[in-house]
Design a protein around this motif. Structure first.
Motif, mmCIF file in Angstrom:
data_model
loop_
_atom_site.group_PDB
_atom_site.id
_atom_site.type_symbol
_atom_site.label_atom_id
_atom_site.label_comp_id
_atom_site.label_asym_id
_atom_site.label_seq_id
_atom_site.Cartn_x
_atom_site.Cartn_y
_atom_site.Cartn_z
ATOM 1 N N ASN A 72 -11.561 -32.095 -30.007
ATOM 2 C CA ASN A 72 -11.076 -33.400 -29.552
ATOM 3 C C ASN A 72 -10.712 -33.269 -28.075
ATOM 4 N N PRO A 73 -10.538 -34.381 -27.363
ATOM 5 C CA PRO A 73 -10.285 -34.322 -25.915
ATOM 6 C C PRO A 73 -9.059 -33.504 -25.526
ATOM 7 N N GLN A 74 -8.000 -33.562 -26.317
ATOM 8 C CA GLN A 74 -6.793 -32.806 -25.993
ATOM 9 C C GLN A 74 -7.037 -31.301 -26.082
ATOM 10 N N LEU A 75 -7.734 -30.901 -27.140
ATOM 11 C CA LEU A 75 -8.059 -29.481 -27.288
ATOM 12 C C LEU A 75 -9.052 -29.026 -26.224
ATOM 13 N N ASP A 76 -9.912 -29.926 -25.784
ATOM 14 C CA ASP A 76 -10.849 -29.598 -24.705
ATOM 15 C C ASP A 76 -10.085 -29.154 -23.457
ATOM 16 N N VAL A 77 -9.064 -29.932 -23.097
ATOM 17 C CA VAL A 77 -8.262 -29.621 -21.909
ATOM 18 C C VAL A 77 -7.546 -28.293 -22.088
#
Length: 255
Positions: A72-77
């Motif tokens: 997900n985008p948060q884990l990507d960061v």
């Protein structure tokens, strides 16, 4: 007089000598078994298996796909940030600062350990990558692609090497428990980010851990960075890390 006779008797008995030697050195032998032999044995097994089958081990792809399913985008960061933190180049200023402190404190033995363990880890990683030529996973398009060879993981080796150096340098203090706790979390986090980003197989990570652990522990058994004070033969005054141990002086004299 009675004690001298006992010692002489034991020295004439090979079995008694062997028993007493093993009793006296059992901790070092156990440390050698767990810290050096077993990790290097695992690394050897992984290397042979991958040499025979470049596609990888049976559990490599399922683990990668399971981790990728949580994307997900948060884990990507988070993963990208951890990848930057875990870069071998990021460890250089950290180790450089520690080296400078050790130099100023005249902890030359600890400094020798830091330099030998860190430089050796880089050489081992570069050499193994060139020998194995294992390509990166191609299961999905990574948001931070890598193009060098994969086996063993440089991030995994850097994390283990850095934590091992800090652990041995703080071995004689209560700081070692803090280093062990946060260091373990750091090692796991760096490994997770490499798998999450899809740039390493799990076997790359495991191999990096094992060879770096075997190397750093093996070097510690030779250089002994955890010795902060050594007594002279006559036990009259303590010597700091700028002084060679008696056995080290003897080895130099024999050269």
């Amino acid at each position: 007089m009675e004690e001298v006779k006992t010692v002489n008797k034991e020295s004439q008995s090979p079995l008694s000598f062997l028993k007493n030697l093993l009793i006296a050195r059992w901790r070092s032998l156990l440390f050698l078994l767990i810290g050096v032999y077993l990790p290097l044995q695992v690394f050897e097994i992984l290397t042979v298996k991958l040499w025979e089958n470049q596609a990888g081990l049976p559990w490599d792809v399922p683990i990668l796909l399971a981790i990728h399913s949580t994307a997900n985008p948060q884990l990507d960061v988070l993963a990208v940030t951890l990848a930057i933190v875990g870069l071998p180049w990021t460890a250089i200023p950290i180790l450089g600062a520690i080296a400078l402190i050790l130099l100023l404190q005249k902890r030359w033995r600890s400094l020798a350990y830091l330099l030998t363990a860190s430089v050796g880890s880089v050489i081992i990683n570069r050499t193994a990558k060139e020998l194995m030529h294992r390509v990166r996973p191609q299961l999905w398009q990574s948001i931070v692609p890598e193009y060098s060879f994969a086996f063993p993981s440089g991030h995994a080796m850097t994390s283990i090497t850095l934590v091992a150096i800090l652990l041995f340098l703080t071995w004689a203090s209560s700081w070692r428990w803090l280093v062990l706790m946060f260091g373990s979390l750091y090692i796991i986090a760096i490994a997770w980010c490499r798998l999450y980003l899809g740039v390493h197989f799990p076997s790359d990570i495991l191999a990096g851990w094992m060879v770096a652990l075997g190397w750093t522990v093996g070097v510690s058994l030779i250089i002994k960075p955890y010795i902060t004070q050594v007594k002279t033969v006559d036990d009259e005054r303590p010597e700091d890390e700028t002084t060679l141990l008696p056995e080290e002086r003897k080895l130099i004299a024999e050269e």
